[in-house]
Motif scaffolding. Structure first.
Motif: not given
Lengths: 331, 528
Positions: B57-79
């Motif tokens: 049972t995979p996690p819902p798609g919006f969780w994956v997209v939301g979590g990834s967007s958040l991580l990407f935002g953090v990564f961008l801010a860090w880089s």
């Protein structure tokens, strides 16, 4: 002021080109060797030429001496050559009044350009006498120190094939040489040109284009070229990459090298890079200038380990790998 | 110390580098974004395919997209922290425009103090070069090709979404058996629960609560086989509690039926009671109630007497019914037909109640039987899995079996059987089992066979009859110990050079054999 420097740079480049062109009147090909010899001369270094017999090592040196209005001496190194035969010795001299006193009789080392032919045939004791003079640019006999005339430029040759009865230069003494240049066998086209030039009634002769003062001025000009810290950092990282057991060591270094290049090697990279920058009409040293110096400056400064010797690894291969893998910038 | 270069040259250099830096950043963000989009879409695609292939049972798609967007935002801010990177921009411009580190050097020289005509000249030249640069052409905004890959992944995701799916194609090999068993057991338990619920009695509330709890634990995979069997046994006991009462009731009804066997009016009723058909008996009682007014006096008197007689009997469990019959008999005696009809109606109601209780108990019994069956199946499955596990372990445990640490059960039985054949009565102290139905089976005979071997002592050497001469002893020893080999000829197994060569650490281990062979090859052979 900047205009003056620009003129100085232009003059430097022109003179270098004139010297090279004049040498090429006698020497066919060997561009890299001629560049290397001249860069060493202008960077206050000495050159070790390595090549099989008969490919023009001695001819190149003699031609360089002809082009430059400098005093030239040649010493043929043999096993029975003594240090005194090179540096000179005190001899008893009788004056007109009959008084006897010791006079220092200068040896052939008191010259501007010294060709030390087949340097590895002399004993280590004799080699040391020359190598000490190369570093200190002075000779001490008895209690008296004699300065060697500037510019003092040694071109030593050695034959890599005949190892019987030779005394290979120790690593510490090899480090004294600014460059180690390998003269390769000429290409067929160059061979035709060599045959044409050297088998006629009259052989081409080089004329003098630079005098002592001009050379000394060119040396000073080369040393004035500034180098930025990032480029110097690159030169240092290249050097450290030849040191096994360090964080900067290259994988090939770890595998095949016992000792890497010394800080003197880094100096060679920077000084050679400065001359190279001027020759390319730049007033700053670029990373590519440093890279261009890497092979001749380091190939005799890295000591292979047992595995490297056993697998007959060429130091040039290791250096090429280092050049390829060490990034210009650490960012 | 003032910074290097004239103000104008510095301004030109800085502005050019800033423009280059801006474009480098935009390209960097686009590049990183393309990687992030590809990763997220790849992840979603993997989940989608995984859901179709494996029972996960995979996690819902919006969780994956939301979590990834958040991580990407953090990564961008860090880089992108630390503001502009002009040194990097200078390197990029040098590389793209083939400037041989001119801008990089100039940028570094700009921060230097002091006075050097060479550096001023370098800065002047670099400013001239920078003036001629076009940052837009030097660092064009490029859309990474990864976005094409991302588009492909997106299309694939959409296509997969339209594929009808009936379940995963594969199941986990190790988990499939236990998962299937658990699902089957849960289904069986649900059926049992439905059966118990169908009885519609308040007595089964406790059983139902326990079944619900067991079902919940079974679905959550929190129930071991032993716990499941224990729960089933408890529920079964609770369900079968009513059987005793029902047996007593049936016996009482049979006794009651015997009392009415000879009655003309109650014959069918008695027969229905004997057949334990309480619904029919109730119906017949109601018919009797309706026809009561049509009976003759004699018939009424006979009915009254039979009812009276039945009411006087002591039948446990039928107290209410007998009380109604008593009331009916009393009413008939007083010729109060209506009261008698009401009393018989009450008796019919009592019979219906008993019929309902009987049906409920039958339902419980059926549920109990299903539980019994389920328990047996669970036990069989457990033993099957244990056997399989034993076989798997047995494959790797042959060595242990060979060493005598494990003894197969068949072998034990055989051993016991052979002992029985030799001595049927069995030696005292053997454990017996009475539950075996009189046939006593003995276990393996306990033996203590210790092989004692006698300690054999060598015979002492016979003492010489006379003591030897000490001089002979010393001379003899001297003769025996004298050297027959010149020490000069004694050779060390390894020469010094060989040993030292092998002891040097600089010889890699893989060359040691080669070195050794070399020294063996050059070893002088003349004295061997």
């Amino acid at each position: 002021m900047t205009t003056e420097i620009a003129n100085q740079i232009e003059q430097f480049t022109d003179q270098f080109k004139q010297v090279k062109a004049e040498i090429h009147r006698v020497i066919v090909g060997n561009d890299e060797i001629i560049d290397g010899v001249l860069i060493s001369l202008l960077a206050k270094g000495h050159v070790l030429l390595e090549g099989i017999p008969g490919i023009g090592k001695t001819k190149i040196v003699a031609t360089v001496a002809d082009v430059l209005q400098l005093v030239f001496s040649r010493i043929q190194f043999t096993p029975d050559l003594m240090p005194g035969d090179i540096v000179g010795s005190d001899v008893v001299h009788e004056s007109d009044t009959g008084e006897k006193h010791l006079d220092f009789q200068k040896g052939p080392i008191f010259t501007n350009i010294l060709l030390a032919d087949e340097i590895n045939r002399a004993t280590p004791k004799t080699q040391s006498a020359l190598l000490e003079a190369m570093q200190e640019r002075s000779v001490t006999v008895g209690n008296e120190t004699h300065r060697l005339p500037p510019p003092f430029f040694v071109l030593a040759t050695q034959n890599p094939l005949e190892m019987e009865g030779t005394y290979p230069l120790p690593e510490a003494q090899l480090d004294r040489f600014f460059y180690k240049l390998r003269i390769m066998y000429p290409q067929p086209d160059d061979m035709h040109e060599i045959m044409d030039r050297t088998t006629r009634r009259e052989e081409p002769v080089a004329t003098t284009v630079l005098n002592q003062d001009q050379i000394l001025l060119m040396r000073d000009t080369a040393r004035d070229v500034p180098i930025a810290r990032p480029v110097q950092d690159y030169a240092i990282r290249l050097t450290l990459a030849t040191h096994p057991g360090t964080p900067h060591a290259h994988p090939m270094t770890e595998k095949y090298v016992r000792f890497g290049a010394s800080p003197r090697g880094t100096q060679t990279l920077v000084l050679g890079g400065k001359v190279n920058a001027l020759l390319n009409d730049r007033v700053h040293v670029a990373c590519e200038d440093v890279r261009a110096m890497m092979l001749p400056a380091f190939r005799h400064r890295i000591l292979m380990n047992f595995e490297g010797e056993a697998e007959r690894i060429d130091p040039d291969d290791i250096l090429r790998a280092i050049i390829k893998d060490v990034p210009e910038s650490t960012e | 110390m003032a910074p290097r270069g004239s103000r104008k040259e510095r301004s030109i250099l800085t502005s050019t580098l800033q423009r280059v830096d801006r474009r480098v950043r935009i390209n960097g963000v686009l590049d990183q974004m393309s990687i992030a989009v590809c990763l997220v879409l790849g992840l979603l695609l993997t989940f989608q395919i995984g859901r179709m292939v494996l029972p996960v049972t995979p996690p819902p798609g919006f969780w994956v997209v939301g979590g990834s967007s958040l991580l990407f935002g953090v990564f961008l801010a860090w880089s992108e922290r630390g503001g502009s990177r002009l040194a990097r921009a200078a390197s990029v411009a040098d590389t793209r425009a083939d400037l041989h580190d001119e801008l990089k050097t100039a940028y570094w020289f700009m921060g230097l103090g002091g006075d050097s005509a060479w550096i001023d000249l370098q800065l002047h030249r670099a400013a001239e070069t920078a003036r001629g640069l076009d940052p837009r052409g030097l660092v064009p905004t490029t859309v990474p090709r990864r976005f094409v890959t991302a588009l492909g992944l997106f299309v694939a995701l959409q296509v997969l979404a339209f594929i009808p799916m009936e379940g995963p194609l594969l199941t986990f090999a190790s988990a499939s058996d236990s998962t299937a068993i658990a699902a089957s057991q849960a289904q069986q338990l649900e059926e049992i629960r439905d059966l118990v619920e169908a009885t519609e009695t308040d007595d089964d509330a406790e059983v139902l609560a326990q079944l619900e709890e067991t079902l919940r634990e079974l679905e959550a995979d929190q129930l071991s086989m032993e716990e499941l069997l224990r729960d089933l046994r408890e529920a079964q006991n609770m369900l079968e509690e009513g059987n005793l009462e029902m047996n007593a009731l049936e016996e009482a009804l049979a006794d009651l039926a015997q009392g009415f066997e000879d009655s003309e009016e109650l014959g069918d009723f008695a027969e229905a009671l004997e057949d334990e058909n309480l619904d029919l008996a109730s119906e017949l009682m109601r018919e009797l109630s309706e026809n009561l007014s049509n009976l003759t006096d004699e018939e009424t008197a006979e009915l009254m007497a039979q009812l009276q007689e039945a009411a006087m009997s002591d039948l446990p469990g039928l107290e209410d019914l007998l009380e109604s019959l008593q009331e009916a008999a009393a009413a008939l005696a007083n010729q109060e037909t209506q009261d008698a009809q009401e009393a018989l109606e009450e008796a019919a109601d009592r019979l219906e109640e008993m019929s309902d209780r009987q049906e409920a108990q039958e339902g419980r019994n059926e549920a109990s039987e299903q539980m019994e069956s389920m328990g047996e199946q669970a036990t069989e499955q457990q033993s099957g899995m244990e056997q399989l596990l034993g076989m798997q372990q047995g494959e790797g445990g042959d060595e242990a079996a060979e060493s005598g640490m494990a003894m197969p059960s068949d072998e034990v039985k055989q051993s016991a059987g052979s002992t029985e054949a030799q001595d049927p009565s069995g030696p005292p102290g053997h454990a017996t089992s009475e539950s075996m139905g009189g046939e006593q089976e003995f276990g393996a005979v306990t033996t203590l066979e210790v092989q004692l071997s006698m300690e054999v002592l060598d015979e002492p050497e016979p003492r010489p009859e006379s003591e030897p001469d000490p001089d002979d002893v010393f001379k003899g020893a001297s003769r025996e110990e004298s050297s027959t080999l010149q020490y000069r000829d004694v050779r060390s197994p390894d020469s010094y050079a060989e040993g030292s060569a092998l002891a040097v650490d600089q010889i890699p281990w893989r060359y040691r054999s080669l070195v050794k062979k070399y020294f063996l090859a050059i070893r002088p052979r003349g004295n061997q």
